[in-house]
Write a protein that holds these residues in place. Structure first.
Motif: not given
Length: 601
Positions: A186-206
């Motif tokens: 994930f590349f962008g603002p200096d903000e913390t993800l609310s969930g795990g990296i892999e599960e968040t990426a998969r969810d965002f993609e879907e």
């Protein structure tokens, strides 16, 4: 290539979410991305620093060791790009690139964030992750700091964050490592993800995939060329900065219109002319949401003008001062500088702008699907733009081609002033305002008669680019498109034939024949070629129009995108990318030429 670096070209895919966008090459190297919006500082700028090829600075790359073959395509009906990389032994990886866009909590989620996912496809691939953002147009190198599962890149103007489940040590060292399973970035603002990296990426993609599929599903497509139209429609949607509603002409600056031509312009702003064509093309597909968002922006432009001068372009937040300058430390695309920031055309007087304003708003007075159909109050705001069109219809200006050293009474500008008066008459009639309808109808007729008399050249047997002029110009083809003249009128037919004989190279058409500030145009201007297709279809030469349309579609790059210009001899793409005008032409051509659905069902 030089020193092992690939040569810059426009075989690029675009990803975006109506907040930011990025361009990536066939190897999934991201070579252009501006933040926090389209016209911001490019944090990834390699495309314009490619004198010696595409180097690692100003890029984000996931490299495959021993790369020999690539495949790349869009996930059908979406703005998600899939790239597959293979080495000589068959080891391979897949990279998925997108920017999140979906509804959550009853509102659209579109952060200024890039998401990359990589997974092994076959064998035991080894990869290297390169993350080299830059600041101040490539001049400044951010300071790096490491967190638990992220890197920060800090400059005087702010901090960007890369969050990843890849080994941070390898990312920092740009070291090769085996890829045993999926990784995400994930590349962008200096903000913390609310969930795990892999599960968040998969969810965002879907969810992003689902959003775009639903958006595409609502389009009223032609029977033929549906994939081309879908790709064009998505690309046009990506060019809207949704926060304000403004629509950029292109995602880039300073890609030359022709090799070493110095015709390098910054197109990352909202031209009212270009935006009108985008809105109309998407409206033809029954996608009216873009128009509704754009009209929010346009209404504020009109109100800010207070009935007076309107610039041909503004910044995405309606900034008026777009002072043009040069970035001296960047060599430019393939070393073909200059790299320009800002656009001096904001100082121009281009009288067609008033017609483009009225045309852009006209459907909102007639379309009952809109959340807020335009009414008499909106008409009262719009009428001063018609007054400007009426006052200026026979005054010299810079014209739609934005000539910097020459002013004339341009036919295309007068034509759009006519269109402003004509459409205001129709709006007034629909609103039940007969006196206003008669006023605007009379004014339109006066302008029409003046154009027919003064823009026609007996010597050339054609309508010409200016009143009393002699030079041919493709913009007069818009006469039929905006309903000014019956396309079967012998004068229009003769004009089409004259333009073909003078400006065309096979399926390609140049803008005009007369030299401008930089000499004679060298490349074909894609939208002019599409205007020709429309004109040919209207005058009855439909088969020829279809052949030319197919030829132009064949010039798209590997993922179906077009830039502003094409070099006729080679078919190579030039000019800013992706160009809204060109993608509009694909939609308009398909809608004009497609066989009816009755032929299939």
């Amino acid at each position: 290539m030089t020193d092992g670096k690939e040569r810059a070209c426009l075989d690029l895919a675009v990803i975006g979410n109506c907040t930011i966008s990025a361009l990536l090459d066939k190897q999934a190297k991201i070579v252009w991305c501006c933040m926090p919006r389209f016209d911001g500082d490019p944090v990834l700028h390699a495309l314009l620093d490619s004198t010696q090829g595409l180097g690692p600075d100003g890029t984000i790359a996931i490299d495959l060791e021993g790369l020999v073959r690539t495949e790349q395509h869009y996930e059908p009906g979406t703005a998600i790009v899939r790239t597959r990389l293979f080495d000589a032994e068959g080891h391979g990886i897949e990279i998925v690139d997108f920017m999140p866009r979906f509804y959550t909590r009853d509102r659209i989620f579109r952060p200024a964030q890039l998401v990359r996912r990589a997974r092994p496809l076959s064998g035991h691939p080894r990869v290297r992750i390169v993350v080299r953002p830059r600041n101040d147009w490539g001049k400044s190198v951010p300071a790096k700091s490491r967190g638990s599962n992220h890197l920060r890149f800090t400059t005087a103007s702010g901090t960007l964050r890369l969050s990843t489940n890849a080994p941070l040590t390898y990312v920092l060292d740009e070291a090769w490592f085996s890829l045993p399973g999926p990784i995400s970035l994930f590349f962008g603002p200096d903000e913390t993800l609310s969930g795990g990296i892999e599960e968040t990426a998969r969810d965002f993609e879907e969810q992003t995939n689902l959003y775009w599929r639903h958006w595409t599903r609502r389009l009223a497509l032609p029977l033929e060329w549906q994939e081309a139209v879908i790709r064009a429609a998505i690309t046009l949607k990506l060019c809207q900065f949704e926060e304000t509603g403004a629509i950029v002409a292109a995602m880039t600056t300073s890609i030359p219109e022709a090799p070493n031509s110095q015709r390098n312009w910054d197109y990352r702003y909202c031209w009212l002319r270009d935006a009108f064509f985008v809105v109309r093309a998407l409206n033809s597909l029954s996608e009216v949401g873009t128009m509704e968002d754009y009209l929010r922006w346009l209404q504020d432009v009109i109100r800010g003008a207070k009935g007076g001068h309107v610039q041909p372009l503004y910044g995405l937040g309606r900034e008026e001062q777009l002072i043009e300058g040069v970035v001296p430390h960047l060599g430019g695309y393939r070393g073909m500088g200059p790299v320009r920031v800002g656009n001096q055309a904001y100082e121009h007087f281009q009288h067609d702008v008033y017609g483009n304003i009225v045309l852009g708003a006209a459907q909102s007075f007639h379309d009952h699907r809109l959340f807020r159909k335009a009414d008499e109050n909106d008409f009262a705001v719009l009428e001063p733009m018609g007054e400007q069109a009426w006052r200026l219809h026979d005054h010299p200006d810079a014209g739609m081609w934005e000539l910097r050293t020459r002013s004339r009474i341009h036919t295309s500008s007068s034509l759009m002033c006519w269109a402003a008066c004509d459409r205001l008459a129709k709006i007034a009639k629909a609103l039940g305002l007969p006196d206003r309808a008669a006023c605007w109808r009379d004014r339109a007729e006066i302008i029409r008669n003046k154009i027919l008399e003064l823009a026609w050249s007996d010597v050339r047997g054609s309508f010409v680019e200016s009143f009393g002029g002699k030079d041919l110009d493709a913009s007069v083809l818009l006469m039929a498109e905006v309903g000014f003249i019956n396309p079967r009128d012998p004068r229009f037919v003769q004009t089409v034939e004259a333009l073909e004989a003078t400006l065309c190279d096979g399926p390609f058409m140049r803008r005009y024949e007369a030299p401008d500030d930089f000499g004679r145009p060298q490349t074909a201007f894609n939208v002019c070629s599409f205007w020709r297709i429309d004109a040919l279809a209207r005058i009855g030469r439909t088969q020829q129009a279809r052949e030319i349309f197919e030829a132009l579609l064949a010039c798209r790059n590997h993922v179906g995108l077009l830039s502003e210009d094409i070099e006729s001899a080679t078919g190579e793409l030039w000019g800013n990318f992706p160009q809204t005008y060109s993608m509009v032409g694909i939609i308009n051509g398909a809608m004009r030429l497609s066989r009816p659905w009755d032929d299939a069902v």
